[in-house]
Every structure is written in C-alpha cells, then in structure tokens.
Design a protein around this motif. Sequence first.
Motif, PDB file in Angstrom:
ATOM      1  N   ARG A  19      37.699 103.237 -43.846  1.00  0.00           N
ATOM      2  CA  ARG A  19      37.911 101.872 -44.311  1.00  0.00           C
ATOM      3  C   ARG A  19      38.423 101.042 -43.148  1.00  0.00           C
ATOM      4  NH1 ARG A  19      41.954  99.313 -48.866  1.00  0.00           N
ATOM      5  NH2 ARG A  19      43.503  99.775 -47.241  1.00  0.00           N
ATOM      6  N   LEU A  20      37.650 100.054 -42.803  1.00  0.00           N
ATOM      7  CA  LEU A  20      38.036  99.136 -41.740  1.00  0.00           C
ATOM      8  C   LEU A  20      38.781  97.950 -42.345  1.00  0.00           C
ATOM      9  CD1 LEU A  20      34.738  99.017 -39.642  1.00  0.00           C
ATOM     10  CD2 LEU A  20      36.599 100.693 -39.572  1.00  0.00           C
ATOM     11  N   VAL A  34      33.709  85.500 -44.360  1.00  0.00           N
ATOM     12  CA  VAL A  34      34.154  86.509 -43.408  1.00  0.00           C
ATOM     13  C   VAL A  34      33.198  87.678 -43.512  1.00  0.00           C
ATOM     14  CG1 VAL A  34      36.039  88.001 -42.661  1.00  0.00           C
ATOM     15  CG2 VAL A  34      36.545  85.786 -43.731  1.00  0.00           C
ATOM     16  N   GLY A  35      32.830  88.224 -42.368  1.00  0.00           N
ATOM     17  CA  GLY A  35      31.854  89.294 -42.409  1.00  0.00           C
ATOM     18  C   GLY A  35      32.099  90.349 -41.357  1.00  0.00           C
ATOM     19  N   TRP A  36      31.305  91.389 -41.467  1.00  0.00           N
ATOM     20  CA  TRP A  36      31.330  92.506 -40.522  1.00  0.00           C
ATOM     21  C   TRP A  36      29.964  92.610 -39.846  1.00  0.00           C
ATOM     22  CZ3 TRP A  36      35.606  95.212 -39.213  1.00  0.00           C
ATOM     23  CH2 TRP A  36      36.713  95.128 -40.055  1.00  0.00           C
ATOM     24  N   PHE A  37      30.022  92.850 -38.558  1.00  0.00           N
ATOM     25  CA  PHE A  37      28.847  93.111 -37.744  1.00  0.00           C
ATOM     26  C   PHE A  37      29.116  94.378 -36.950  1.00  0.00           C
ATOM     27  CE2 PHE A  37      26.299  89.149 -37.998  1.00  0.00           C
ATOM     28  CZ  PHE A  37      27.160  88.420 -38.801  1.00  0.00           C
ATOM     29  N   ARG A  38      28.074  94.958 -36.401  1.00  0.00           N
ATOM     30  CA  ARG A  38      28.265  96.133 -35.572  1.00  0.00           C
ATOM     31  C   ARG A  38      27.305  96.124 -34.393  1.00  0.00           C
ATOM     32  NH1 ARG A  38      25.987 101.064 -39.467  1.00  0.00           N
ATOM     33  NH2 ARG A  38      23.744 100.589 -39.229  1.00  0.00           N
ATOM     34  N   GLN A  39      27.713  96.804 -33.345  1.00  0.00           N
ATOM     35  CA  GLN A  39      26.872  96.896 -32.159  1.00  0.00           C
ATOM     36  C   GLN A  39      26.935  98.308 -31.613  1.00  0.00           C
ATOM     37  OE1 GLN A  39      27.699  93.980 -29.104  1.00  0.00           O
ATOM     38  NE2 GLN A  39      25.649  94.226 -28.252  1.00  0.00           N
ATOM     39  N   ALA A  40      25.794  98.959 -31.638  1.00  0.00           N
ATOM     40  CA  ALA A  40      25.671 100.301 -31.084  1.00  0.00           C
ATOM     41  C   ALA A  40      25.324 100.191 -29.603  1.00  0.00           C
ATOM     42  CB  ALA A  40      24.596 101.074 -31.837  1.00  0.00           C
ATOM     43  N   ARG A  71      38.275  92.014 -50.199  1.00  0.00           N
ATOM     44  CA  ARG A  71      39.345  91.261 -49.547  1.00  0.00           C
ATOM     45  C   ARG A  71      40.620  91.324 -50.373  1.00  0.00           C
ATOM     46  NH1 ARG A  71      36.672  85.304 -50.749  1.00  0.00           N
ATOM     47  NH2 ARG A  71      37.022  85.332 -53.027  1.00  0.00           N
ATOM     48  N   ASP A  72      41.715  91.082 -49.681  1.00  0.00           N
ATOM     49  CA  ASP A  72      43.024  90.958 -50.325  1.00  0.00           C
ATOM     50  C   ASP A  72      43.658  89.691 -49.771  1.00  0.00           C
ATOM     51  OD1 ASP A  72      45.662  91.076 -51.147  1.00  0.00           O
ATOM     52  OD2 ASP A  72      45.806  93.245 -50.907  1.00  0.00           O
ATOM     53  N   GLY A  73      43.624  88.644 -50.564  1.00  0.00           N
ATOM     54  CA  GLY A  73      44.151  87.359 -50.108  1.00  0.00           C
ATOM     55  C   GLY A  73      45.625  87.397 -49.805  1.00  0.00           C
ATOM     56  N   SER A  74      46.367  88.238 -50.507  1.00  0.00           N
ATOM     57  CA  SER A  74      47.810  88.313 -50.288  1.00  0.00           C
ATOM     58  C   SER A  74      48.144  88.900 -48.920  1.00  0.00           C
ATOM     59  CB  SER A  74      48.477  89.142 -51.385  1.00  0.00           C
ATOM     60  OG  SER A  74      48.101  90.497 -51.291  1.00  0.00           O
ATOM     61  N   LYS A  75      47.186  89.611 -48.349  1.00  0.00           N
ATOM     62  CA  LYS A  75      47.381  90.214 -47.027  1.00  0.00           C
ATOM     63  C   LYS A  75      46.505  89.565 -45.959  1.00  0.00           C
ATOM     64  CE  LYS A  75      48.584  94.722 -48.984  1.00  0.00           C
ATOM     65  NZ  LYS A  75      48.246  96.169 -49.042  1.00  0.00           N
ATOM     66  N   ASN A  76      45.760  88.541 -46.347  1.00  0.00           N
ATOM     67  CA  ASN A  76      44.827  87.886 -45.407  1.00  0.00           C
ATOM     68  C   ASN A  76      43.938  88.909 -44.718  1.00  0.00           C
ATOM     69  OD1 ASN A  76      45.579  85.225 -45.914  1.00  0.00           O
ATOM     70  ND2 ASN A  76      47.271  85.330 -44.447  1.00  0.00           N
ATOM     71  N   THR A  77      43.440  89.834 -45.494  1.00  0.00           N
ATOM     72  CA  THR A  77      42.692  90.965 -44.957  1.00  0.00           C
ATOM     73  C   THR A  77      41.357  91.119 -45.679  1.00  0.00           C
ATOM     74  OG1 THR A  77      44.740  92.112 -44.384  1.00  0.00           O
ATOM     75  CG2 THR A  77      42.742  93.448 -44.529  1.00  0.00           C
ATOM     76  N   VAL A  78      40.335  91.413 -44.883  1.00  0.00           N
ATOM     77  CA  VAL A  78      39.017  91.758 -45.406  1.00  0.00           C
ATOM     78  C   VAL A  78      38.742  93.201 -45.003  1.00  0.00           C
ATOM     79  CG1 VAL A  78      36.541  91.289 -45.294  1.00  0.00           C
ATOM     80  CG2 VAL A  78      38.179  89.389 -45.342  1.00  0.00           C
ATOM     81  N   TYR A  79      38.218  93.951 -45.949  1.00  0.00           N
ATOM     82  CA  TYR A  79      37.984  95.373 -45.728  1.00  0.00           C
ATOM     83  C   TYR A  79      36.495  95.687 -45.704  1.00  0.00           C
ATOM     84  CZ  TYR A  79      42.846  95.605 -47.281  1.00  0.00           C
ATOM     85  OH  TYR A  79      44.196  95.417 -47.425  1.00  0.00           O
ATOM     86  N   LEU A  80      36.181  96.795 -45.050  1.00  0.00           N
ATOM     87  CA  LEU A  80      34.834  97.351 -45.131  1.00  0.00           C
ATOM     88  C   LEU A  80      34.985  98.838 -45.417  1.00  0.00           C
ATOM     89  CD1 LEU A  80      31.776  96.764 -44.838  1.00  0.00           C
ATOM     90  CD2 LEU A  80      31.978  97.645 -42.498  1.00  0.00           C
ATOM     91  N   GLN A  81      34.651  99.217 -46.627  1.00  0.00           N
ATOM     92  CA  GLN A  81      34.666 100.621 -47.009  1.00  0.00           C
ATOM     93  C   GLN A  81      33.318 101.220 -46.667  1.00  0.00           C
ATOM     94  OE1 GLN A  81      37.211 102.580 -48.416  1.00  0.00           O
ATOM     95  NE2 GLN A  81      35.777 104.262 -48.038  1.00  0.00           N
ATOM     96  N   MET A  82      33.334 102.275 -45.888  1.00  0.00           N
ATOM     97  CA  MET A  82      32.098 102.909 -45.443  1.00  0.00           C
ATOM     98  C   MET A  82      32.101 104.362 -45.920  1.00  0.00           C
ATOM     99  SD  MET A  82      31.816 101.368 -41.582  1.00  0.00           S
ATOM    100  CE  MET A  82      33.201 102.350 -40.966  1.00  0.00           C
ATOM    101  N   ASN A  83      31.118 104.708 -46.703  1.00  0.00           N
ATOM    102  CA  ASN A  83      31.000 106.060 -47.246  1.00  0.00           C
ATOM    103  C   ASN A  83      29.730 106.728 -46.746  1.00  0.00           C
ATOM    104  OD1 ASN A  83      33.355 105.609 -48.820  1.00  0.00           O
ATOM    105  ND2 ASN A  83      32.128 104.708 -50.460  1.00  0.00           N
ATOM    106  N   GLN A 107      38.183  91.641 -31.868  1.00  0.00           N
ATOM    107  CA  GLN A 107      37.923  92.388 -30.634  1.00  0.00           C
ATOM    108  C   GLN A 107      37.093  93.644 -30.886  1.00  0.00           C
ATOM    109  OE1 GLN A 107      40.608  92.742 -32.413  1.00  0.00           O
ATOM    110  NE2 GLN A 107      40.874  94.967 -32.515  1.00  0.00           N
ATOM    111  N   GLY A 108      36.969  94.023 -32.154  1.00  0.00           N
ATOM    112  CA  GLY A 108      36.153  95.181 -32.507  1.00  0.00           C
ATOM    113  C   GLY A 108      36.961  96.457 -32.650  1.00  0.00           C
ATOM    114  N   THR A 109      36.417  97.362 -33.439  1.00  0.00           N
ATOM    115  CA  THR A 109      37.001  98.692 -33.603  1.00  0.00           C
ATOM    116  C   THR A 109      35.882  99.718 -33.546  1.00  0.00           C
ATOM    117  OG1 THR A 109      38.475 100.059 -34.977  1.00  0.00           O
ATOM    118  CG2 THR A 109      36.952  98.600 -36.148  1.00  0.00           C
ATOM    119  N   GLN A 110      36.112 100.782 -32.799  1.00  0.00           N
ATOM    120  CA  GLN A 110      35.065 101.782 -32.569  1.00  0.00           C
ATOM    121  C   GLN A 110      34.991 102.756 -33.739  1.00  0.00           C
ATOM    122  OE1 GLN A 110      32.861 102.333 -29.774  1.00  0.00           O
ATOM    123  NE2 GLN A 110      31.973 103.798 -31.227  1.00  0.00           N
TER     124      GLN A 110
END
Length: 115
Positions: A19-20, A34-40, A71-83, A107-110
């Motif tokens: 979970r990102l 708000v969105g998620w992108f990826r770069q291989a 998303r969780d507005g109370s935490k100003n956070t957007v999540y990406l659950q990856m299964n 900045q990205g996360t690997q």
Amino acid sequence: QVQLVESGGGLVQTGGSLRLSCVSSVNIFEFNRVGWFRQAPGKEREFVATINVGGRTDYAVSLEDRFTISRDGSKNTVYLQMNSLKPEDTAVYYCKADILSRVYWGQGTQVTVSS
C-alpha cells in the motif's frame, strides 16, 4: 507551497501486496484530482489510477482488477493498494495532483517485485 510525499514502496515477492501513501501538505480536496503514475526503467511514465474531488476513480484498464485508489481527507493522504503484484509492476511510483492549471509531483517511491 504544495508538497507531495510518497511512501510505502519496497521489495515484495510475486503475488504480494503493498500500500502506497501520498501525503499532501495541503488539503487534498483543494485538488481537482490526485493520481498515481509509474515509470519502469527504460520506459515512459504511465498512468495508474486517479481520484477526483468528487470521489470518482479511474484506472488503467490493465490494473483495475488488482489496484485500488482511495483517500483519507483527515490525513490529507491518497493511497494505492496494490495486490497480486507481478514483476512487471516494478517501477518508481509517483503521486500527481492537479489544482487549477498547476500540476504537482512527488519524488516517487520504488516498488520492486521479485519473481
């Protein structure tokens, strides 16, 4: 100043989950979306998923059965659950936010999925 900070990446085996998180320095409801992108390695950055201010979600067709944006507005956070992660999901995952005509990136996360 808007800042987006991603976290939650790491090394996982095929079939695993991660979970990102994307934490915003401002209220996430200020953004149009708000969105998620990826770069291989050696590839262009590609769209993964997005959520708009109204809560509508959109996904890359090839990922919508395994990935979930929320998303969780109370935490100003957007999540990406990856299964059910696959080696081809290996990439740097970026958070992107749109507000009016401006675009902000984190900045990205690997994420590395081992076979």
